[in-house]
Write a protein that holds these residues in place. Structure first.
Motif, PDB file in Angstrom:
ATOM      1  N   GLU A 244       0.816  -1.224   0.000  1.00 53.87           N
ATOM      2  CA  GLU A 244       0.000   0.000   0.000  1.00 53.87           C
ATOM      3  C   GLU A 244       0.846   1.269   0.000  1.00 53.87           C
ATOM      4  O   GLU A 244       0.587   2.195  -0.792  1.00 53.87           O
ATOM      5  CB  GLU A 244      -0.949   0.016   1.206  1.00 53.87           C
ATOM      6  N   ARG A 248       0.827   4.113  -2.888  1.00 61.70           N
ATOM      7  CA  ARG A 248       0.463   5.499  -2.587  1.00 61.70           C
ATOM      8  C   ARG A 248       1.560   6.469  -3.026  1.00 61.70           C
ATOM      9  O   ARG A 248       1.270   7.599  -3.464  1.00 61.70           O
ATOM     10  CB  ARG A 248       0.168   5.658  -1.100  1.00 61.70           C
ATOM     11  N   ALA A 252       0.963   9.477  -5.675  1.00 68.65           N
ATOM     12  CA  ALA A 252       1.220  10.874  -5.314  1.00 68.65           C
ATOM     13  C   ALA A 252       1.811  11.666  -6.467  1.00 68.65           C
ATOM     14  O   ALA A 252       1.618  12.889  -6.556  1.00 68.65           O
ATOM     15  CB  ALA A 252       2.136  10.932  -4.095  1.00 68.65           C
ATOM     16  N   PHE A 260      -7.869   5.410  -3.366  1.00 73.67           N
ATOM     17  CA  PHE A 260      -7.681   4.090  -2.762  1.00 73.67           C
ATOM     18  C   PHE A 260      -8.915   3.726  -1.942  1.00 73.67           C
ATOM     19  O   PHE A 260      -9.406   4.535  -1.140  1.00 73.67           O
ATOM     20  CB  PHE A 260      -6.445   4.082  -1.855  1.00 73.67           C
TER      21      PHE A 260
END
Length: 400
Positions: A244, A248, A252, A260
Protein backbone atom coordinates in the motif's frame (compact mmCIF):
# COMPACT_ATOMS: atom_id res chain seq x y z
CA UNK A 1 -18.31 -45.17 3.12
CA UNK A 2 -17.94 -41.84 1.33
CA UNK A 3 -15.30 -39.61 -0.22
CA UNK A 4 -12.43 -37.55 1.11
CA UNK A 5 -11.62 -33.99 0.00
CA UNK A 6 -7.98 -32.96 0.61
CA UNK A 7 -7.14 -29.24 0.54
CA UNK A 8 -3.67 -27.84 1.31
CA UNK A 9 -4.05 -25.29 4.15
CA UNK A 10 -7.17 -23.15 4.55
CA UNK A 11 -6.37 -19.44 4.25
CA UNK A 12 -8.61 -16.64 5.57
CA UNK A 13 -9.77 -15.98 2.02
CA UNK A 14 -8.80 -16.80 -1.54
CA UNK A 15 -9.82 -18.46 -4.79
CA UNK A 16 -8.67 -21.89 -3.61
CA UNK A 17 -10.98 -21.61 -0.61
CA UNK A 18 -13.89 -20.82 -2.95
CA UNK A 19 -13.09 -24.05 -4.79
CA UNK A 20 -13.04 -25.99 -1.52
CA UNK A 21 -16.37 -24.44 -0.52
CA UNK A 22 -17.99 -25.60 -3.74
CA UNK A 23 -16.43 -29.06 -3.51
CA UNK A 24 -17.99 -29.38 -0.05
CA UNK A 25 -21.34 -28.21 -1.45
CA UNK A 26 -21.14 -30.76 -4.26
CA UNK A 27 -20.31 -33.59 -1.86
CA UNK A 28 -21.84 -32.71 1.54
CA UNK A 29 -21.15 -36.17 2.97
CA UNK A 30 -17.42 -36.13 2.22
CA UNK A 31 -14.81 -35.70 4.92
CA UNK A 32 -12.25 -32.90 4.51
CA UNK A 33 -8.55 -33.00 5.38
CA UNK A 34 -6.15 -30.06 5.43
CA UNK A 35 -2.76 -29.25 6.89
CA UNK A 36 -4.23 -26.47 9.07
CA UNK A 37 -7.26 -24.18 9.13
CA UNK A 38 -6.87 -20.40 9.41
CA UNK A 39 -10.57 -19.71 8.83
CA UNK A 40 -12.48 -21.71 11.46
CA UNK A 41 -15.41 -19.30 11.27
CA UNK A 42 -16.13 -20.41 7.72
CA UNK A 43 -14.81 -23.96 7.72
CA UNK A 44 -15.73 -25.48 11.08
CA UNK A 45 -14.51 -28.69 12.66
CA UNK A 46 -17.57 -30.87 11.95
CA UNK A 47 -16.24 -32.34 8.72
CA UNK A 48 -12.66 -31.17 8.84
CA UNK A 49 -9.51 -32.97 10.04
CA UNK A 50 -6.29 -31.00 10.46
CA UNK A 51 -2.82 -32.52 10.32
CA UNK A 52 -0.24 -32.60 13.10
CA UNK A 53 1.25 -29.42 11.63
CA UNK A 54 -1.75 -27.45 12.87
CA UNK A 55 -0.52 -27.93 16.44
CA UNK A 56 2.99 -26.63 15.72
CA UNK A 57 4.63 -23.31 14.73
CA UNK A 58 5.08 -24.75 11.22
CA UNK A 59 1.65 -23.43 10.31
CA UNK A 60 3.13 -19.93 10.61
CA UNK A 61 6.04 -20.64 8.24
CA UNK A 62 5.17 -22.41 5.01
CA UNK A 63 8.81 -22.43 3.85
CA UNK A 64 9.82 -24.48 6.90
CA UNK A 65 6.80 -26.77 6.53
CA UNK A 66 7.38 -27.36 2.82
CA UNK A 67 9.82 -30.32 3.02
CA UNK A 68 7.46 -32.16 5.39
CA UNK A 69 4.30 -31.72 3.35
CA UNK A 70 4.69 -34.66 0.91
CA UNK A 71 5.12 -37.24 3.68
CA UNK A 72 2.32 -35.66 5.72
CA UNK A 73 -0.12 -35.90 2.85
CA UNK A 74 0.98 -39.42 1.95
CA UNK A 75 0.23 -40.52 5.53
CA UNK A 76 -3.42 -39.39 5.38
CA UNK A 77 -5.68 -42.35 6.12
CA UNK A 78 -7.90 -43.02 3.09
CA UNK A 79 -8.85 -46.63 3.87
CA UNK A 80 -12.54 -45.83 4.41
CA UNK A 81 -12.80 -43.47 1.40
CA UNK A 82 -14.56 -44.55 -1.76
CA UNK A 83 -12.72 -41.80 -3.62
CA UNK A 84 -10.32 -38.93 -2.99
CA UNK A 85 -10.64 -35.44 -4.47
CA UNK A 86 -7.73 -33.07 -3.90
CA UNK A 87 -7.60 -29.28 -4.21
CA UNK A 88 -3.90 -28.76 -4.80
CA UNK A 89 -1.48 -25.90 -5.22
CA UNK A 90 1.38 -27.54 -3.30
CA UNK A 91 1.30 -31.23 -2.32
CA UNK A 92 -2.33 -32.15 -1.53
CA UNK A 93 -2.40 -34.29 -4.67
CA UNK A 94 -0.02 -36.66 -2.83
CA UNK A 95 -2.87 -37.71 -0.50
CA UNK A 96 -4.28 -41.19 -0.96
CA UNK A 97 -2.78 -44.60 -1.51
CA UNK A 98 -1.87 -46.41 -4.69
CA UNK A 99 -5.00 -48.59 -4.58
CA UNK A 100 -7.36 -45.66 -5.16
CA UNK A 101 -5.19 -44.40 -7.98
CA UNK A 102 -5.06 -47.77 -9.70
CA UNK A 103 -8.83 -48.10 -9.32
CA UNK A 104 -9.39 -44.72 -11.04
CA UNK A 105 -10.91 -43.21 -7.89
CA UNK A 106 -8.28 -40.56 -7.18
CA UNK A 107 -9.00 -37.10 -8.60
CA UNK A 108 -6.82 -33.99 -8.39
CA UNK A 109 -8.04 -30.47 -9.12
CA UNK A 110 -4.86 -28.43 -9.58
CA UNK A 111 -4.80 -24.66 -9.14
CA UNK A 112 -1.11 -24.69 -10.07
CA UNK A 113 1.94 -26.87 -9.53
CA UNK A 114 3.75 -25.38 -6.53
CA UNK A 115 5.24 -22.18 -7.94
CA UNK A 116 8.00 -21.94 -5.34
CA UNK A 117 9.04 -25.46 -6.37
CA UNK A 118 8.69 -25.37 -10.16
CA UNK A 119 8.80 -21.64 -11.00
CA UNK A 120 10.55 -19.88 -8.11
CA UNK A 121 10.91 -16.75 -10.19
CA UNK A 122 7.13 -16.26 -9.87
CA UNK A 123 7.01 -16.74 -6.10
CA UNK A 124 9.39 -15.15 -3.60
CA UNK A 125 8.86 -18.11 -1.24
CA UNK A 126 11.07 -20.08 -3.62
CA UNK A 127 13.98 -17.66 -3.24
CA UNK A 128 15.03 -18.70 0.27
CA UNK A 129 18.05 -20.81 1.10
CA UNK A 130 15.95 -23.66 2.52
CA UNK A 131 13.62 -23.76 -0.48
CA UNK A 132 16.58 -23.80 -2.86
CA UNK A 133 18.24 -26.64 -0.93
CA UNK A 134 15.21 -28.93 -1.09
CA UNK A 135 13.96 -27.96 -4.55
CA UNK A 136 15.68 -30.73 -6.50
CA UNK A 137 14.65 -33.63 -4.21
CA UNK A 138 11.11 -32.30 -3.85
CA UNK A 139 10.75 -31.93 -7.62
CA UNK A 140 11.69 -35.59 -8.09
CA UNK A 141 9.25 -36.69 -5.38
CA UNK A 142 6.49 -34.46 -6.77
CA UNK A 143 6.93 -35.66 -10.34
CA UNK A 144 7.04 -39.32 -9.34
CA UNK A 145 3.92 -39.02 -7.17
CA UNK A 146 2.05 -37.13 -9.89
CA UNK A 147 2.64 -39.99 -12.31
CA UNK A 148 1.14 -42.66 -10.06
CA UNK A 149 -2.25 -42.54 -11.71
CA UNK A 150 -4.50 -39.73 -10.49
CA UNK A 151 -7.05 -38.15 -12.81
CA UNK A 152 -6.17 -34.47 -13.21
CA UNK A 153 -8.15 -31.31 -13.86
CA UNK A 154 -6.50 -27.91 -14.23
CA UNK A 155 -8.22 -24.59 -13.63
CA UNK A 156 -7.08 -23.25 -17.02
CA UNK A 157 -5.37 -24.28 -20.23
CA UNK A 158 -2.36 -22.30 -19.01
CA UNK A 159 -2.08 -24.55 -15.94
CA UNK A 160 -2.80 -27.67 -18.01
CA UNK A 161 0.27 -26.93 -20.12
CA UNK A 162 2.39 -26.50 -16.99
CA UNK A 163 1.20 -29.85 -15.64
CA UNK A 164 2.35 -31.47 -18.85
CA UNK A 165 5.67 -29.63 -18.76
CA UNK A 166 6.52 -30.26 -15.09
CA UNK A 167 4.78 -33.54 -14.27
CA UNK A 168 4.39 -35.15 -17.68
CA UNK A 169 0.62 -35.67 -17.22
CA UNK A 170 -2.43 -34.50 -19.13
CA UNK A 171 -5.49 -32.90 -17.58
CA UNK A 172 -9.03 -31.79 -18.24
CA UNK A 173 -9.74 -28.06 -17.86
CA UNK A 174 -12.41 -27.01 -15.36
CA UNK A 175 -12.57 -23.26 -14.63
CA UNK A 176 -12.91 -22.39 -10.94
CA UNK A 177 -16.25 -21.19 -9.52
CA UNK A 178 -17.13 -17.52 -9.79
CA UNK A 179 -19.97 -15.89 -7.84
CA UNK A 180 -21.77 -14.86 -11.03
CA UNK A 181 -25.29 -15.45 -9.70
CA UNK A 182 -24.68 -13.32 -6.62
CA UNK A 183 -22.86 -10.51 -8.44
CA UNK A 184 -25.56 -10.20 -11.10
CA UNK A 185 -28.42 -10.34 -8.59
CA UNK A 186 -28.52 -6.54 -8.04
CA UNK A 187 -29.12 -3.84 -10.62
CA UNK A 188 -27.12 -1.35 -8.57
CA UNK A 189 -25.00 -2.54 -5.65
CA UNK A 190 -24.85 1.01 -4.28
CA UNK A 191 -28.33 0.39 -2.91
CA UNK A 192 -26.85 -2.27 -0.60
CA UNK A 193 -24.18 -0.02 0.91
CA UNK A 194 -24.51 1.33 4.43
CA UNK A 195 -22.63 3.70 6.69
CA UNK A 196 -19.14 4.73 5.69
CA UNK A 197 -19.18 2.70 2.50
CA UNK A 198 -22.13 4.65 1.14
CA UNK A 199 -20.06 7.81 1.55
CA UNK A 200 -17.08 6.14 -0.12
CA UNK A 201 -19.19 5.32 -3.17
CA UNK A 202 -20.62 8.84 -3.37
CA UNK A 203 -17.15 10.40 -3.47
CA UNK A 204 -15.75 8.25 -6.27
CA UNK A 205 -14.99 9.89 -9.63
CA UNK A 206 -16.95 8.96 -12.74
CA UNK A 207 -15.49 6.89 -15.57
CA UNK A 208 -12.58 5.43 -13.65
CA UNK A 209 -10.07 2.69 -14.39
CA UNK A 210 -10.40 0.00 -11.72
CA UNK A 211 -7.66 -2.15 -10.25
CA UNK A 212 -8.69 -4.50 -7.46
CA UNK A 213 -6.68 -7.25 -5.80
CA UNK A 214 -4.38 -7.88 -2.89
CA UNK A 215 -1.67 -5.20 -2.62
CA UNK A 216 1.28 -7.50 -3.35
CA UNK A 217 4.05 -6.98 -5.87
CA UNK A 218 3.15 -9.60 -8.47
CA UNK A 219 -0.35 -8.11 -8.92
CA UNK A 220 1.38 -5.06 -10.52
CA UNK A 221 -1.25 -2.53 -9.48
CA UNK A 222 1.25 0.19 -10.32
CA UNK A 223 0.48 -0.64 -13.94
CA UNK A 224 -3.22 0.08 -13.36
CA UNK A 225 -2.22 3.61 -12.38
CA UNK A 226 0.01 3.78 -15.44
CA UNK A 227 -2.85 2.60 -17.68
CA UNK A 228 -5.12 5.30 -16.26
CA UNK A 229 -2.46 7.93 -16.95
CA UNK A 230 -2.04 6.73 -20.53
CA UNK A 231 -5.77 7.13 -21.32
CA UNK A 232 -6.27 10.20 -19.08
CA UNK A 233 -8.85 8.74 -16.70
CA UNK A 234 -8.91 8.63 -12.88
CA UNK A 235 -7.90 5.37 -11.19
CA UNK A 236 -9.51 3.53 -8.29
CA UNK A 237 -7.30 0.98 -6.51
CA UNK A 238 -9.22 -1.40 -4.22
CA UNK A 239 -7.84 -4.00 -1.83
CA UNK A 240 -5.28 -4.19 0.95
CA UNK A 241 -1.80 -5.51 1.53
CA UNK A 242 1.87 -4.79 2.18
CA UNK A 243 2.40 -2.77 -1.01
CA UNK A 244 0.00 0.00 0.00
CA UNK A 245 2.67 2.55 0.90
CA UNK A 246 4.54 1.87 -2.34
CA UNK A 247 1.37 2.28 -4.39
CA UNK A 248 0.46 5.50 -2.59
CA UNK A 249 3.91 6.90 -3.38
CA UNK A 250 3.33 6.17 -7.07
CA UNK A 251 -0.15 7.70 -6.90
CA UNK A 252 1.22 10.87 -5.31
CA UNK A 253 3.15 11.69 -8.47
CA UNK A 254 0.55 10.41 -10.96
CA UNK A 255 -0.87 12.74 -13.60
CA UNK A 256 -4.45 11.61 -12.90
CA UNK A 257 -6.46 11.37 -9.66
CA UNK A 258 -5.95 8.07 -7.83
CA UNK A 259 -8.41 6.97 -5.14
CA UNK A 260 -7.68 4.09 -2.76
CA UNK A 261 -10.50 1.96 -1.33
CA UNK A 262 -9.04 -0.18 1.43
CA UNK A 263 -10.56 -3.56 2.32
CA UNK A 264 -13.90 -3.07 0.56
CA UNK A 265 -16.81 -5.30 1.45
CA UNK A 266 -18.14 -7.52 -1.31
CA UNK A 267 -21.05 -5.13 -1.75
CA UNK A 268 -18.72 -2.19 -2.36
CA UNK A 269 -16.41 -4.25 -4.59
CA UNK A 270 -19.37 -5.31 -6.75
CA UNK A 271 -20.44 -1.67 -6.95
CA UNK A 272 -16.95 -0.74 -8.14
CA UNK A 273 -17.18 -3.39 -10.86
CA UNK A 274 -20.50 -1.92 -12.03
CA UNK A 275 -19.31 1.69 -12.08
CA UNK A 276 -15.84 1.24 -13.56
CA UNK A 277 -15.22 2.20 -17.17
CA UNK A 278 -12.74 -0.68 -17.47
CA UNK A 279 -11.15 -3.24 -15.16
CA UNK A 280 -7.38 -3.60 -15.63
CA UNK A 281 -5.63 -6.78 -14.46
CA UNK A 282 -1.88 -6.80 -15.17
CA UNK A 283 -0.94 -9.90 -13.13
CA UNK A 284 0.18 -13.14 -14.74
CA UNK A 285 -2.36 -15.44 -13.08
CA UNK A 286 -3.26 -19.10 -13.31
CA UNK A 287 -6.89 -18.19 -14.05
CA UNK A 288 -8.04 -14.80 -12.74
CA UNK A 289 -11.43 -14.81 -11.02
CA UNK A 290 -11.79 -11.04 -10.63
CA UNK A 291 -11.82 -10.25 -14.37
CA UNK A 292 -14.74 -12.68 -14.76
CA UNK A 293 -16.53 -10.97 -11.88
CA UNK A 294 -16.09 -7.58 -13.56
CA UNK A 295 -17.14 -8.83 -16.99
CA UNK A 296 -20.25 -10.51 -15.55
CA UNK A 297 -21.73 -7.05 -14.77
CA UNK A 298 -20.84 -5.60 -18.17
CA UNK A 299 -17.46 -4.01 -17.44
CA UNK A 300 -14.80 -4.86 -20.02
CA UNK A 301 -11.50 -6.23 -18.76
CA UNK A 302 -7.95 -5.66 -19.94
CA UNK A 303 -5.71 -8.54 -18.87
CA UNK A 304 -2.16 -9.69 -19.40
CA UNK A 305 -1.50 -11.45 -22.69
CA UNK A 306 0.50 -13.98 -20.64
CA UNK A 307 -1.12 -16.34 -18.15
CA UNK A 308 -4.57 -17.83 -17.75
CA UNK A 309 -6.71 -14.68 -17.41
CA UNK A 310 -6.79 -14.24 -21.18
CA UNK A 311 -8.83 -17.45 -21.56
CA UNK A 312 -12.03 -16.09 -19.99
CA UNK A 313 -11.64 -12.74 -21.75
CA UNK A 314 -11.38 -14.51 -25.11
CA UNK A 315 -14.16 -17.00 -24.31
CA UNK A 316 -16.60 -14.23 -23.37
CA UNK A 317 -15.27 -11.80 -26.00
CA UNK A 318 -15.52 -9.15 -23.30
CA UNK A 319 -12.17 -7.42 -23.12
CA UNK A 320 -8.70 -6.97 -24.50
CA UNK A 321 -5.20 -8.39 -24.05
CA UNK A 322 -2.17 -6.22 -23.34
CA UNK A 323 1.57 -6.60 -23.11
CA UNK A 324 2.04 -4.59 -19.95
CA UNK A 325 5.70 -4.02 -20.75
CA UNK A 326 4.57 -1.87 -23.70
CA UNK A 327 2.84 1.48 -23.10
CA UNK A 328 1.55 1.37 -26.67
CA UNK A 329 -0.02 -2.04 -26.12
CA UNK A 330 -1.65 -0.80 -22.89
CA UNK A 331 -3.06 2.26 -24.67
CA UNK A 332 -4.47 0.23 -27.56
CA UNK A 333 -6.03 -2.38 -25.26
CA UNK A 334 -7.65 0.06 -22.82
CA UNK A 335 -8.91 2.30 -25.64
CA UNK A 336 -10.44 -0.70 -27.43
CA UNK A 337 -12.03 -1.92 -24.20
CA UNK A 338 -13.61 1.49 -23.58
CA UNK A 339 -15.26 1.31 -27.01
CA UNK A 340 -16.98 -2.01 -26.30
CA UNK A 341 -20.75 -2.22 -26.03
CA UNK A 342 -21.34 -2.93 -22.33
CA UNK A 343 -24.66 -4.61 -23.14
CA UNK A 344 -22.69 -7.36 -24.87
CA UNK A 345 -19.90 -7.67 -22.32
CA UNK A 346 -20.15 -10.70 -20.06
CA UNK A 347 -22.76 -12.64 -22.02
CA UNK A 348 -22.25 -16.30 -21.21
CA UNK A 349 -20.58 -15.59 -17.84
CA UNK A 350 -22.88 -18.16 -16.22
CA UNK A 351 -20.51 -20.76 -17.70
CA UNK A 352 -18.19 -19.81 -14.82
CA UNK A 353 -20.86 -19.93 -12.10
CA UNK A 354 -20.67 -21.99 -8.93
CA UNK A 355 -23.49 -24.26 -10.09
CA UNK A 356 -21.71 -24.88 -13.39
CA UNK A 357 -18.52 -25.75 -11.51
CA UNK A 358 -20.31 -28.30 -9.33
CA UNK A 359 -22.02 -29.96 -12.31
CA UNK A 360 -18.81 -30.12 -14.32
CA UNK A 361 -16.82 -31.45 -11.37
CA UNK A 362 -19.25 -34.29 -10.70
CA UNK A 363 -19.46 -35.15 -14.39
CA UNK A 364 -15.67 -35.28 -14.70
CA UNK A 365 -15.36 -37.51 -11.64
CA UNK A 366 -18.29 -39.72 -12.58
CA UNK A 367 -19.28 -39.61 -8.91
CA UNK A 368 -22.87 -38.92 -7.86
CA UNK A 369 -23.49 -36.39 -5.12
CA UNK A 370 -24.89 -37.72 -1.88
CA UNK A 371 -27.69 -36.26 0.22
CA UNK A 372 -30.70 -34.08 -0.47
CA UNK A 373 -28.72 -30.87 -0.16
CA UNK A 374 -25.96 -31.91 -2.51
CA UNK A 375 -26.46 -29.15 -5.05
CA UNK A 376 -26.88 -26.27 -2.63
CA UNK A 377 -24.70 -23.29 -3.40
CA UNK A 378 -22.88 -21.74 -0.47
CA UNK A 379 -22.62 -18.58 -2.54
CA UNK A 380 -26.38 -18.25 -3.14
CA UNK A 381 -27.39 -17.62 0.47
CA UNK A 382 -27.20 -13.87 0.20
CA UNK A 383 -24.85 -11.10 1.16
CA UNK A 384 -23.40 -11.35 4.63
CA UNK A 385 -24.13 -15.05 5.13
CA UNK A 386 -21.80 -16.72 7.65
CA UNK A 387 -20.88 -19.20 4.90
CA UNK A 388 -19.53 -16.44 2.69
CA UNK A 389 -15.85 -15.63 2.42
CA UNK A 390 -14.23 -13.16 4.81
CA UNK A 391 -14.36 -10.07 2.55
CA UNK A 392 -18.20 -10.18 2.63
CA UNK A 393 -18.05 -9.63 6.37
CA UNK A 394 -16.07 -6.41 6.08
CA UNK A 395 -18.75 -3.78 6.35
CA UNK A 396 -16.50 -0.71 6.15
CA UNK A 397 -13.92 0.62 3.74
CA UNK A 398 -11.46 3.45 4.00
CA UNK A 399 -10.95 5.87 1.16
CA UNK A 400 -8.10 8.27 0.59
Amino acid sequence: MTGLIAHEWIAPHGGAEEVLSQMMAAFPEARVSCLWNDNPGRFGATRLNQSWMSRTPLRMCKAAALPLMPATWRAVDTRDAEWVLTSSHAFAHHAGGRALREAGRHFSYVHTPARYLWEPGLDRRGAGVLAAAVRGPLQRIDRARAREGSMYAANSEYVRQRLHRFWGVDAAVIPPPVRVKLITSRVDWRDELVGQERGVAQRLPEGFVLGASRFVSYKRLDLVIRAAEIVGLPAVIAGAGPEEAHLRAIAASATVPVVFVISPSDELLFSLYQRAAVYVFPAVEDFGIMPVEAMSVGTPAVVNIAGGARESVEALDSGELADFDSPLSIERAVTAALRRDRHLVGRGAEHYSEASFRRTLRSWMGVDSVGAGADRSLGDRGVGSPDRDEPALRRHAAVA
